[in-house]
Design a protein around this motif. Structure first.
Motif, short mmCIF file in Angstrom:
data_model
loop_
_atom_site.label_atom_id
_atom_site.label_comp_id
_atom_site.label_asym_id
_atom_site.label_seq_id
_atom_site.Cartn_x
_atom_site.Cartn_y
_atom_site.Cartn_z
N ALA A 1 -12.94 47.46 -5.58
CA ALA A 1 -12.02 46.54 -6.26
C ALA A 1 -11.14 47.29 -7.26
N THR A 2 -11.73 48.24 -7.96
CA THR A 2 -10.96 49.00 -8.95
C THR A 2 -9.89 49.84 -8.26
N ALA B 1 -8.46 49.12 -5.49
CA ALA B 1 -7.42 48.20 -5.02
C ALA B 1 -6.45 47.88 -6.16
N ALA B 2 -6.98 47.68 -7.37
CA ALA B 2 -6.11 47.39 -8.53
C ALA B 2 -5.21 48.60 -8.82
N ILE B 3 -5.78 49.80 -8.77
CA ILE B 3 -4.99 51.01 -9.03
C ILE B 3 -3.90 51.17 -7.97
N LYS B 4 -4.26 50.89 -6.72
CA LYS B 4 -3.28 51.04 -5.64
C LYS B 4 -2.12 50.07 -5.84
N SER B 5 -2.41 48.88 -6.34
CA SER B 5 -1.29 47.95 -6.53
C SER B 5 -0.39 48.42 -7.68
N GLU B 6 -0.97 49.03 -8.72
CA GLU B 6 -0.14 49.62 -9.79
C GLU B 6 0.70 50.78 -9.25
N ARG C 1 -12.39 51.52 -16.81
CA ARG C 1 -11.95 50.17 -16.42
C ARG C 1 -13.09 49.16 -16.45
N HIS C 2 -14.33 49.63 -16.65
CA HIS C 2 -15.45 48.70 -16.83
C HIS C 2 -15.95 48.69 -18.27
#
Ligand SMILES: Nc1nc(=O)c2c([nH]1)NC[C@@H]1CN(c3ccc(C(=O)N[C@@H](CCC(=O)O)C(=O)O)cc3)C=[N+]21
Ligand SMILES: [Mg+2]
Length: 287
Positions: free
Chosen positions: A10-11, A13-18, A151-152
């Protein structure tokens, strides 16, 4: 206690969207970042990993440049591909998938790469820059581990980190990141010559298990509440097995599983190195 999951998938995926946003901004300026991969031989694991990387590239808008060589490729064949990618303006950065087939000199290949195009952060010049504290592409797995903790909300400041395994891609380099002033952790690097591994592990706030030994870290090795990152993976008859015994989930406060933890983060950091190199070549990010 059941550990909270450090969810690398999930993390990532968030980085990839940024990163996709940054790639779109580069494209508006006429720049398309390109990741090259050099894959020699037919190891199924390596092929699957490289495939995953090109899938990631498509997701964030980075162009893919693939070079595949047969298992009987010579040193000169591999070096010719490296020289070609060094010169190719469409290739922002690239990796040479390791390990290379027996008989090929991986260090000689790494030395030949343009350090500015080293997406893995494993070129001797970039490892040297890391030691000296000079800005450079960072090794992807260590950087991914730090980003996953960050990020956690897992604190590294003042933490005692125990790393298991002295391989170049993780164990040798991760202490250089954890001990920067920005992280301020204290690091113990353990390996097969360590006298009493369990006692060392029990002192850890954060354990990075990167030895490639199935289920090496047992529940009794872990201080209740510690963060445990399962990095190593072994191919066994029972399938892929991590370095962390499943029972650790009942003792640890945080657990990065394998798969689904550090692997996807490694890939995300590789993309981040590509985007950063492209922004640098274009004279910095203009937001
Ligand atoms: N020059 C070079 N750079 C590397 O970074 C490099 C390398 N060679 N050789 C091999 C190792 C291994 N490695 C992995 C990275 C991500 C996953 C990964 O994403 N694994 C998924 C499962 C597999 C998948 O979903 O495709 C997971 O952990 O969830 C696995 C393995 C990078 N390596
Ligand atoms: Mg053991």
């Amino acid at each position: 206690m059941t550990a909270q999951i450090l969810d690398g998938k999930a993390t990532a995926a968030a980085i990839k969207s940024e990163l996709a946003t940054r790639v779109a901004a580069l494209k508006e300026r006429g720049i398309t970042p390109g990741l090259g991969t050099v894959l020699v031989g037919d190891d199924p694991g390596s092929h699957s990993y490289v495939r995953g990387k090109h899938r990631d590239c498509a997701q964030v808008g980075i162009a893919s440049i693939r070079r595949e060589l047969p298992a009987d490729a010579t040193q000169a064949d591999v070096e010719a591909v490296v020289r070609e990618l060094n010169e190719d303006p469409a290739c922002t950065g690239y990796i040479v998938q390791l390990p290379l087939p027996k008989g090929l000199d991986a260090n000689a290949v790494l030395e030949l790469m343009d350090p500015a195009k080293d997406a893995d952060g494993l070129h001797p010049v970039n490892l040297g820059r890391l030691v000296l504290g000079i800005d450079a592409p960072l090794p992807c797995t260590p950087n991914g581990i730090l980003e996953l903790l960050r990020r956690h909300g897992v604190q590294t400041r003042g933490a005692h980190v125990v790393v298991v395994g002295r391989g170049v891609t993780v164990g040798r380099s991760i202490g250089l990141l954890f001990t920067r002033r920005s992280e301020n952790a204290t690091v113990t690097l353990t390996h097969t010559g360590t006298r009493d591994l369990s006692t060392e592990l029990q002192r850890a706030d954060i354990i990075v298990a990167a030895a490639g030994v199935p289920h090496l870290v047992k529940p009794g090795d872990v201080r209740p509440g510690a963060a445990v990152l399962d990095v190593g993976v072994s191919r066994t008859e029972a399938g892929l097995v991590g370095d962390v015994d499943p029972g650790v989930a009942e003792v640890a406060g945080w657990l990065s599983p394998n798969p689904g933890g550090v692997g996807p983060m490694t890939r995300a950091m590789l993309l981040a190195n590509i985007v950063e190199a492209a922004e640098k070549a274009a004279g910095g990010a203009q937001i």
